[in-house]
Design an enzyme around this catalytic site. Structure first.
Site, PDB file in Angstrom:
ATOM      1  N   LYS A 155      10.984   9.168   9.831  1.00 28.26           N
ATOM      2  CA  LYS A 155      11.430   8.130  10.779  1.00 28.26           C
ATOM      3  C   LYS A 155      10.726   6.824  10.401  1.00 28.26           C
ATOM      4  O   LYS A 155       9.542   6.642  10.656  1.00 28.26           O
ATOM      5  CB  LYS A 155      11.068   8.478  12.225  1.00 28.26           C
ATOM      6  CG  LYS A 155      11.783   7.509  13.188  1.00 28.26           C
ATOM      7  CD  LYS A 155      11.062   7.263  14.478  1.00 28.26           C
ATOM      8  CE  LYS A 155       9.985   6.236  14.432  1.00 28.26           C
ATOM      9  NZ  LYS A 155      10.399   4.841  14.182  1.00 28.26           N
ATOM     10  N   GLU A 210      -3.051   7.766   8.921  1.00 32.95           N
ATOM     11  CA  GLU A 210      -3.528   6.552   8.244  1.00 32.95           C
ATOM     12  C   GLU A 210      -3.413   5.435   9.256  1.00 32.95           C
ATOM     13  O   GLU A 210      -2.302   5.000   9.564  1.00 32.95           O
ATOM     14  CB  GLU A 210      -2.680   6.242   7.010  1.00 32.95           C
ATOM     15  CG  GLU A 210      -2.730   7.285   5.925  1.00 32.95           C
ATOM     16  CD  GLU A 210      -4.074   7.384   5.256  1.00 32.95           C
ATOM     17  OE1 GLU A 210      -4.933   6.494   5.459  1.00 32.95           O
ATOM     18  OE2 GLU A 210      -4.296   8.374   4.533  1.00 32.95           O
ATOM     19  N   CYS A 226      -3.379  -2.879   6.432  1.00 35.38           N
ATOM     20  CA  CYS A 226      -4.376  -2.085   7.169  1.00 35.38           C
ATOM     21  C   CYS A 226      -5.771  -2.309   6.632  1.00 35.38           C
ATOM     22  O   CYS A 226      -6.739  -2.270   7.370  1.00 35.38           O
ATOM     23  CB  CYS A 226      -3.998  -0.613   7.107  1.00 35.38           C
ATOM     24  SG  CYS A 226      -3.648  -0.055   5.442  1.00 35.38           S
ATOM     25  N   GLU A 234      -8.462  -5.183  15.684  1.00 37.23           N
ATOM     26  CA  GLU A 234      -7.548  -5.413  14.558  1.00 37.23           C
ATOM     27  C   GLU A 234      -6.488  -6.427  14.984  1.00 37.23           C
ATOM     28  O   GLU A 234      -5.816  -6.241  16.002  1.00 37.23           O
ATOM     29  CB  GLU A 234      -6.869  -4.106  14.157  1.00 37.23           C
ATOM     30  CG  GLU A 234      -5.987  -4.290  12.932  1.00 37.23           C
ATOM     31  CD  GLU A 234      -5.245  -3.020  12.529  1.00 37.23           C
ATOM     32  OE1 GLU A 234      -4.654  -2.365  13.396  1.00 37.23           O
ATOM     33  OE2 GLU A 234      -5.247  -2.716  11.319  1.00 37.23           O
TER      34      GLU A 234
HETATM   35  P1  NAD Z   1       2.740   1.324  15.249  1.00 36.51           P
HETATM   36  O1  NAD Z   1       1.679   2.342  15.478  1.00 36.51           O
HETATM   37  O2  NAD Z   1       3.190   0.499  16.368  1.00 36.51           O
HETATM   38  O3  NAD Z   1       4.064   2.012  14.677  1.00 36.51           O
HETATM   39  C1  NAD Z   1       4.033   2.826  13.527  1.00 36.51           C
HETATM   40  C2  NAD Z   1       5.168   3.827  13.601  1.00 36.51           C
HETATM   41  O4  NAD Z   1       4.951   4.663  14.727  1.00 36.51           O
HETATM   42  C3  NAD Z   1       6.555   3.200  13.798  1.00 36.51           C
HETATM   43  O5  NAD Z   1       7.500   3.940  13.056  1.00 36.51           O
HETATM   44  C4  NAD Z   1       6.820   3.378  15.282  1.00 36.51           C
HETATM   45  O6  NAD Z   1       8.177   3.484  15.593  1.00 36.51           O
HETATM   46  C5  NAD Z   1       6.105   4.696  15.524  1.00 36.51           C
HETATM   47  N1  NAD Z   1       5.703   4.891  16.928  1.00 36.51           N
HETATM   48  C6  NAD Z   1       5.361   3.948  17.854  1.00 36.51           C
HETATM   49  N2  NAD Z   1       5.096   4.536  19.031  1.00 36.51           N
HETATM   50  C7  NAD Z   1       5.244   5.870  18.854  1.00 36.51           C
HETATM   51  C8  NAD Z   1       5.100   7.008  19.687  1.00 36.51           C
HETATM   52  N3  NAD Z   1       4.759   6.902  20.972  1.00 36.51           N
HETATM   53  N4  NAD Z   1       5.328   8.230  19.153  1.00 36.51           N
HETATM   54  C9  NAD Z   1       5.661   8.366  17.857  1.00 36.51           C
HETATM   55  N5  NAD Z   1       5.844   7.332  17.015  1.00 36.51           N
HETATM   56  C10 NAD Z   1       5.624   6.096  17.502  1.00 36.51           C
HETATM   57  O7  NAD Z   1       2.229   0.479  14.000  1.00 36.51           O
HETATM   58  P2  NAD Z   1       2.926  -0.797  13.341  1.00 36.51           P
HETATM   59  O8  NAD Z   1       2.764  -1.922  14.296  1.00 36.51           O
HETATM   60  O9  NAD Z   1       4.278  -0.429  12.830  1.00 36.51           O
HETATM   61  O10 NAD Z   1       2.012  -1.023  12.054  1.00 36.51           O
HETATM   62  C11 NAD Z   1       0.813  -1.692  12.106  1.00 36.51           C
HETATM   63  C12 NAD Z   1      -0.333  -0.707  12.200  1.00 36.51           C
HETATM   64  O11 NAD Z   1      -0.259   0.251  11.130  1.00 36.51           O
HETATM   65  C13 NAD Z   1      -1.670  -1.377  12.050  1.00 36.51           C
HETATM   66  O12 NAD Z   1      -2.568  -0.848  12.980  1.00 36.51           O
HETATM   67  C14 NAD Z   1      -2.088  -1.011  10.634  1.00 36.51           C
HETATM   68  O13 NAD Z   1      -3.465  -1.050  10.400  1.00 36.51           O
HETATM   69  C15 NAD Z   1      -1.518   0.356  10.492  1.00 36.51           C
HETATM   70  N6  NAD Z   1      -1.360   0.705   9.078  1.00 36.51           N
HETATM   71  C16 NAD Z   1      -2.210   1.603   8.522  1.00 36.51           C
HETATM   72  C17 NAD Z   1      -2.101   1.915   7.174  1.00 36.51           C
HETATM   73  C18 NAD Z   1      -3.038   2.901   6.523  1.00 36.51           C
HETATM   74  O14 NAD Z   1      -2.703   3.395   5.460  1.00 36.51           O
HETATM   75  N7  NAD Z   1      -4.194   3.192   7.099  1.00 36.51           N
HETATM   76  C19 NAD Z   1      -1.116   1.313   6.401  1.00 36.51           C
HETATM   77  C20 NAD Z   1      -0.256   0.397   7.001  1.00 36.51           C
HETATM   78  C21 NAD Z   1      -0.387   0.096   8.351  1.00 36.51           C
END
Ligand code: NAD
Length: 494
Positions: free
Chosen positions: A190, A265, A299, A396
Site C-alpha cells: 500500500k 523504518e 528521514c 522531527e
Molecule cells: P506517515 O506515517 O504519515 O505515513 C506513512 C504510510 O503509513 C502511508 O502509506 C500512510 O498511508 C500509512 N498510514 C498512515 N496512518 C496509518 C495507519 N493508521 N495505519 C496504517 N498505515 C497508516 O508518514 P509520511 O508522512 O508518509 O512520511 C514521513 C515520515 O516517514 C517521517 O517521519 C519520516 O522520517 C519517515 N520515513 C522514514 C524512513 C526510514 O527509512 N526510516 C524513510 C522515509 C520516511
C-alpha cells in the site's frame, strides 16, 4: 514531446488502479482519491480509495500465490534472473520513472535520475544475486550422545504487507519488494495516498518482466483505512512499514492480533557534528546538503548541526550561504535543486515549526518564509543558537530547517547528539581518524557517515536505534528479515 504531453502519456499509460491477482481493478466502493502535483497544487490523477474489503481480496491472492509454492520453490537461479529482468526493465524506463516521481512528489527530476532510480534498480540486482545464496547451516548436536543430522533452513516468512511514505516512494517500495521477492515471499503493498504513481508503474513493470500474477499486489488508499486493514489482517505474516514514528507505534498494536513479524523504518532527528579540524571548505555545502536535500523530507536529514565553538560563526555563515544558493522551484525544471514540500498540510506544519523556533528564541539566520503563492515551497531555513528544549531541536520537522548548536569537546557533543528519542543516522566532519571512529562507536545511530552523508547502498544495512525503528532494510540482514529459520533434526542411530 513537451512536458504536458509527456505527463498525459505517462498518466494514460499508468493503470492507476489496484492490482489484485494480476487484474487492475477499482476499489469495491468505487471511491477515488485525488493526487496533486505539489509544485502547482493541480490534480494530476485519481487512484482508488480502498478499504478493508479490498485489502482482504488482495491478501487472499497473495496467500494463494504463496501456497501454490511455484514462486517460493522456483529454482533460485530463475528467481534471481527474474529480479535482474526487473532491474533491466526499470533501467529501460528510468527517464519516465524519474519524471513521474518528480511530478508526483515535487522532487528535482535531475536528482531523481541520479539517486532514486539507481537506488530502485540496484536493489533488484543486488537481491537477485542473493536468491541463490540464501542458505542454512549444518549443526552439531550434543544432546544425549546419539548421532543426529541437524540443519537449518531459511524459509520465506509468507505473505508480506508493505506500507510506504511519500518522500521516496519508488526507491523505498523497491527496497521492500526486491527483498521480499528474493526471499520467496508474496506481497500486498500500500503506497502512500499522497504519491502512489511511481509504485503503480513499478509494479506494472514487474509484471511486464514476468513476475507471476498474485505474487505482488497493490492497494491504494488512506493509511487509517487500507493501511490499518493490511496491518491488522490475520492472514498477513509480516508487515514492513516506513513512515512516522507515531504511525509505526500503531502498526505494532495492529500486528498484535496474529503476532506478525514487524520491520519499522521510522522518523529521525540526525546530528551533523563539525569539529574545528574538519575540511571547512567542504563542510558548509556538505552540512547544508545533509539537511536540505529533497527539501528536508528525508528521514535521515541531519537537522541538528553541532559545531565546535571556535569555528561556530564560520560554519553557520557557510551553511547559510550554501542554503541561499540552492535553486528552489518546480522539480520538473532540470535546473531545480530543491522542490516544494509534498502538500499544503506539510507546508503549514513546517511553517508552524519555524514560527515556534522564532518564538522560543532561536536566531533566524536565513529563510523562514513560504515562497510564492502557488505550490508548497518553503525557503531553506537556518536557525543558530538553538537549545535542546526547543521544539525545532527535539521534534522531527520533515522540512528544510536546520538548528545549529555549539559544543566544546567530544564528551559534550556525544551527550548532545545522543539526547534524542531518535537514532536513525549521524555524520561527523573531522580529519582526525581516531576521533572519528571513537565517536562513531559512541553515537546511538543506525548509520554513521564520516566526512559524507546519506551514502546508501543495497549492501549496507539501513535502519534505526531507539524510536527510529525496528530491524534493518536491504543488505543480507534486511533480506533475512523476510525469512523464518527452521531447525530440522533427525536421529541417525538405530
Ligand atoms: P506517515 O506515517 O504519515 O505515513 C506513512 C504510510 O503509513 C502511508 O502509506 C500512510 O498511508 C500509512 N498510514 C498512515 N496512518 C496509518 C495507519 N493508521 N495505519 C496504517 N498505515 C497508516 O508518514 P509520511 O508522512 O508518509 O512520511 C514521513 C515520515 O516517514 C517521517 O517521519 C519520516 O522520517 C519517515 N520515513 C522514514 C524512513 C526510514 O527509512 N526510516 C524513510 C522515509 C520516511
Amino acid at each position: 514531446m513537451n512536458d504536458e504531453q509527456r505527463v498525459r502519456d505517462i498518466l494514460d499509460l499508468n493503470k492507476r488502479k489496484n492490482l489484485i491477482g494480476g487484474n487492475w481493478v477499482d476499489s469495491l466502493s468505487g471511491e477515488t482519491l485525488a493526487i496533486e502535483n505539489p509544485a502547482t497544487g493541480e490534480i494530476i490523477a485519481h487512484v482508488p480509495r480502498a478499504g478493508a474489503a479490498d485489502i482482504d481480496l488482495a491478501v487472499k491472492e497473495a496467500r494463494r500465490a504463496f501456497e501454490a509454492r511455484s514462486w517460493r520453490n522456483m529454482r533460485a537461479s530463475d528467481r534471481g534472473r527474474l529480479l535482474e529482468s526487473i532491474a533491466r526493465k526499470l533501467e529501460e524506463h528510468a527517464d519516465e520513472l524519474a519524471f513521474l516521481e518528480a511530478l508526483d512528489t515535487g522532487k528535482a527530476v535531475s536528482f531523481a535520475k541520479i539517486l532514486d532510480l539507481p537506488a530502485a534498480i540496484e536493489v533488484f540486482r543486488y537481491m537477485g544475486g542473493w536468491c541463490s545464496k540464501i542458505a542454512g547451516k549444518t549443526l552439531p548436536v550434543s544432546f544425549d550422545g546419539k548421532e543426529y543430522h541437524a540443519y537449518t533452513r531459511r524459509e520465506a516468512v509468507g505473505v508480506v504487507g508493505a506500507i510506504t511514505p511519500w518522500n521516496y516512494p519508488l526507491a523505498l517500495g523497491a527496497w521492500k519488494i526486491a527483498s521480499a521477492l528474493a526471499a520467496g515471499c508474496t506481497m500486498v503493498i500500500k503506497p502512500t495516498e499522497l504519491t502512489p504513481l511511481s509504485t503503480l508503474r513499478l509494479v506494472e513493470l514487474c509484471l511486464e518482466a514476468g513476475l507471476p500474477e498474485g505474487v505482488l499486489n497493490v492497494i491504494n488508499g488512506h493509511g487509517h483505512e487500507a493501511g490499518a486493514a493490511l496491518a491488522q489482517h490475520p492472514d498477513v505474516n509480516k508487515i514492513t512499514f516506513t513512515g512516522s514514528t507515531a504511525v509505526g507505534k500503531k502498526i505494532v498494536e495492529y500486528s498484535l492480533g496474529n503476532l506478525k513479524r514487524v520491520t519499522l523504518e521510522l522518523g529521525g532527528k540526525s546530528p551533523s557534528i563539525v569539529f574545528d579540524d574538519a575540511d571547512l571548505d567542504q563542510v558548509g555545502l556538505g552540512a547544508a546538503l545533509a539537511v536540505f536535500f529533497n527539501s528536508g523530507q528525508i528521514c535521515f536529514a541531519a537537522t541538528r548541526l553541532f559545531v565546535q565553538e571556535n569555528v561556530y560563526d564560520q560554519v553557520v555563515e557557510a551553511v547559510a550561504a550554501a542554503a541561499q544558493q540552492f535553486t528552489v522551484g518546480n522539480g520538473l525544471d532540470p535546473q531545480t535543486m530543491l522542490g516544494p514540500l509534498v502538500s499544503a498540510k506539510q507546508q503549514d506544519r513546517v511553517l508552524g515549526y519555524i514560527e515556534s523556533g522564532v518564538a522560543q528564541g532561536a536566531r533566524l539566520v536565513c529563510g523562514g518564509k513560504r515562497i510564492g503563492d502557488k505550490g508548497y515551497f518553503v525557503e531553506p531555513t537556518v536557525f543558530a543558537d538553538a537549545t535542546p528544549s526547543m521544539k525545532i531541536v527535539s521534534e522531527e520537522i520533515f522540512g528544510p530547517v536546520v538548528s545549529v548548536m555549539k559544543f566544546k569537546d567530544v564528551e559534550e557533543v556525544t551527550r548532545m547528539a545522543n539526547d534524542s528519542q531518535y537514532g536513525l543516522a549521524a555524520n561527523i566532519w573531522t580529519r582526525d581518524i581516531k576521533k572519528a571512529h571513537k565517536l562513531a562507536h559512541r553515537l546511538e545511530a543506525g548509520s554513521v557517515w564520516i566526512n559524507c552523508h546519506g551514502i546508501l547502498d543495497p549492501a549496507l544495512p539501513f535502519g534505526g536505534f531507539k524510536q527510529s525503528g525496528w530491524g534493518r532494510e536491504v543488505s543480507e540482514e534486511g533480506l533475512l528479515a523476510y525469512t523464518e529459520t527452521k531447525t530440522v533434526c533427525m536421529l541417525l542411530d538405530e
